[in-house]
Scaffold this active site. Sequence first.
Site, PDB file in Angstrom:
ATOM      1  N   LEU A   1       0.864   1.695   9.035  1.00  0.00           N
ATOM      2  CA  LEU A   1       2.005   1.176   8.286  1.00  0.00           C
ATOM      3  C   LEU A   1       2.621   2.261   7.416  1.00  0.00           C
ATOM      4  O   LEU A   1       1.913   2.968   6.697  1.00  0.00           O
ATOM      5  CB  LEU A   1       1.580   0.011   7.393  1.00  0.00           C
ATOM      6  CG  LEU A   1       0.969  -1.220   8.081  1.00  0.00           C
ATOM      7  CD1 LEU A   1       0.408  -2.171   7.020  1.00  0.00           C
ATOM      8  CD2 LEU A   1       1.997  -1.922   8.935  1.00  0.00           C
ATOM      9  N   ASP A   2       3.935   2.401   7.497  1.00  0.00           N
ATOM     10  CA  ASP A   2       4.670   3.211   6.526  1.00  0.00           C
ATOM     11  C   ASP A   2       4.700   2.432   5.212  1.00  0.00           C
ATOM     12  O   ASP A   2       4.504   1.216   5.198  1.00  0.00           O
ATOM     13  CB  ASP A   2       6.084   3.466   7.043  1.00  0.00           C
ATOM     14  CG  ASP A   2       6.967   4.133   6.004  1.00  0.00           C
ATOM     15  OD1 ASP A   2       6.543   5.164   5.456  1.00  0.00           O
ATOM     16  OD2 ASP A   2       8.059   3.606   5.739  1.00  0.00           O
ATOM     17  N   LYS A   3       4.945   3.120   4.084  1.00  0.00           N
ATOM     18  CA  LYS A   3       4.948   2.423   2.795  1.00  0.00           C
ATOM     19  C   LYS A   3       6.337   1.920   2.420  1.00  0.00           C
ATOM     20  O   LYS A   3       6.603   0.734   2.458  1.00  0.00           O
ATOM     21  CB  LYS A   3       4.415   3.328   1.677  1.00  0.00           C
ATOM     22  CG  LYS A   3       4.312   2.605   0.318  1.00  0.00           C
ATOM     23  CD  LYS A   3       3.820   3.513  -0.786  1.00  0.00           C
ATOM     24  CE  LYS A   3       4.916   4.384  -1.353  1.00  0.00           C
ATOM     25  NZ  LYS A   3       5.931   3.612  -2.133  1.00  0.00           N
TER      26      LYS A   3
END
Length: 464
Positions: A101-103
Amino acid sequence: EAQANRSETEKLVDSFARKYTPIVLLVAFFLCTVPWVFGEEVGRYWALNGLIIVVIACPCALTISTPVTYSAGLAATAQRGIIIKGGSRLEALGNVKTVVLDKTGTITNGTFSLLRLDVIGNSITRSRLLELLAIMEGPSSHPLSATLVSAAKTAGVAISDDTTVKEHTILKGEGVTAIVKQGSESSRVYVGNERLFKRLGMFDLPEESINSANQWSNEGGTVGFIGIEEVGIVGTFCVADTVREEAHDVVSTLMAGGIEVVMLTGDGEGAAQAVGREIGLAKGNIHSRLLPEDKLHHVSGLKQSSTPEASSFCGRKGLVLMVGDGVNDALALSVADIGVAMGEGAALAMEMSDVTLMDSNLSKLLFSMRMGNKVKRTVKENIIFSCVVNAIAIGLTLAGKMSLLLAIASDVGVMLLVTMNGMKLLSRRTIDSIEVNRKESLSKKKLGHMYDFQPDEEINLEIV
């Protein structure tokens, strides 16, 4: 594109049918011709059985069961605002072992609030600092940029008419730079993170400012700097984002299902750890200060370490899925086994991805993965049912217990049953059984939780 991306199972079934059908026709041909040598009565008996074999051994039900099921799965996800580019991607969603997951904009809403803005030195005023931030961030599409521009407008700062911007360049993973000309004076301005100014050799700050920046970062804020060439850093700012309300539940559900969850971000260690703690990630699964190419290498490393099994029935196992929303995520999305883009993100990210969550709701990721598993199970049910019924029918034919009318009814009946079994994926009952996060309390909320960060009261009133 979705129709062209056929799954491994569809290809396997079609390959089997291409080899199986000629064999059935050849056997039926011999049954209809050779027995006549042994007399008319024998010939009639086996000719009838040959015709029955052609009818019941036809792989119609087998070949129709897979595309109908995948089409129903794709339609069901599309109705929920999930665009999946083909059956192969839908099948792969049921074989995920690791989710990356990207933030910013993925785990978080991508809606920042400006919490602190400090002027460094006496070379510039607060109004001029806000004006430069608005000038530099105006052309950028990053969520943080809109926050800085909005802060300048809220403070009543306007960009003067004689201001021009040249060579505006986005420095991926670092910030932006441009030449700002106002009247007869022009200078190169940089806005970005600590990595940018250390690379430029401009990270020369008073100890008090460094301590403040470190404190903001440790408390979960995203810290940025603005500098002028030949002058140095003239200001620091701190912004904070909100975590999506469904993020914690999604991550918890994934981990409870035995799926490893990893977070990648270009932000500092403090902001990354704050978000990671809030959604329940272990410290070792949080990776910060990453450039776009670093994300690419990290996803590639995860793919190599996961060592997915060779292509088999219902596709490869142990796949790596990447979820992102921005230009910085495009490379990682393209190299992952499955790339998932947020609908509110950059167009490039959606172009490079295999799946798009149109409303940017992370709960839809769980829905699509569960639909992938449901599709796999349904395809297996259809294939096994078709093969078992055909085997029984062939056995009864060879035993002389099958009539041509019964053979036709059996063939058509099996086709109808596997079609209806595949189409059940569109039913409300099936959708409700796999849909997640439909709690009433979640639907009433609109905002996530702000990081545990207390801004200075005076600055909060003035800027936000």
